[in-house]
Design a protein around this motif. Structure first.
Motif, mmCIF file in Angstrom:
data_model
loop_
_atom_site.group_PDB
_atom_site.id
_atom_site.type_symbol
_atom_site.label_atom_id
_atom_site.label_comp_id
_atom_site.label_asym_id
_atom_site.label_seq_id
_atom_site.Cartn_x
_atom_site.Cartn_y
_atom_site.Cartn_z
ATOM 1 N N ALA A 54 1.000 -1.032 0.133
ATOM 2 C CA ALA A 54 -0.082 -0.069 -0.525
ATOM 3 C C ALA A 54 0.928 1.351 0.514
ATOM 4 N N SER A 55 0.375 2.259 -0.652
ATOM 5 C CA SER A 55 1.368 3.582 -0.664
ATOM 6 C C SER A 55 0.294 4.681 -0.874
ATOM 7 N N LYS A 56 0.294 5.539 -0.398
ATOM 8 C CA LYS A 56 -0.168 6.968 -0.693
ATOM 9 C C LYS A 56 -1.392 7.485 -1.979
ATOM 10 N N SER A 57 -0.315 6.168 -3.179
ATOM 11 C CA SER A 57 -0.735 6.703 -4.235
ATOM 12 C C SER A 57 -1.572 5.694 -5.426
ATOM 13 N N THR A 60 -4.658 1.223 0.161
ATOM 14 C CA THR A 60 -4.943 1.089 1.252
ATOM 15 C C THR A 60 -4.056 0.066 1.967
ATOM 16 N N LYS A 94 5.090 -1.499 10.511
ATOM 17 C CA LYS A 94 3.954 -0.773 11.205
ATOM 18 C C LYS A 94 3.384 -1.751 11.705
ATOM 19 N N SER A 97 -0.734 -2.384 12.431
ATOM 20 C CA SER A 97 -1.409 -2.785 11.517
ATOM 21 C C SER A 97 -2.457 -4.002 12.154
#
Length: 99
Positions: A54-57, A60, A94, A97
């Motif tokens: 997952a990444s900002k662009s 999720t 994370k 998570s």
């Protein structure tokens, strides 16, 4: 020599130097959140390496790291792919998570 399929959301693979000499490289578009593109990418393979994240662009953690991996695992089972390697750093970056 078996062909190597390099997949990404864009279908571009920019590390040709890492491909063994004489190898056949096929570049494919594959989004792990889209089961149909995953099925097409897994068809006819003898191994799959899952290294999506997952990444900002790009989605999720739930969509990519969880559901995306489930999509890939199902596609591997449906296509009788004998090897699935999962590369993940989620627990490192994370640890709390839920994925």
């Amino acid at each position: 020599n078996e062909p190597i399929k390099a997949t990404s959301r864009t279908g571009e693979y920019n590390d040709a130097a890492s491909v063994p000499a004489g190898a056949m490289l096929e570049q494919l578009v594959c989004d792990v959140t889209d089961p149909k593109s995953v099925q097409l990418a897994c068809a006819g393979t003898s191994a799959v390496i899952f290294a999506a994240s997952a990444s900002k662009s790009g989605g999720t953690p739930s969509a990519v790291d969880n559901a995306g991996l489930v999509n890939v695992a199902k596609a591997c089972m449906d296509a009788n792919v004998p090897h699935l390697v999962v590369v993940s750093s989620g627990a490192v970056t994370k640890p709390s998570s839920p994925v």
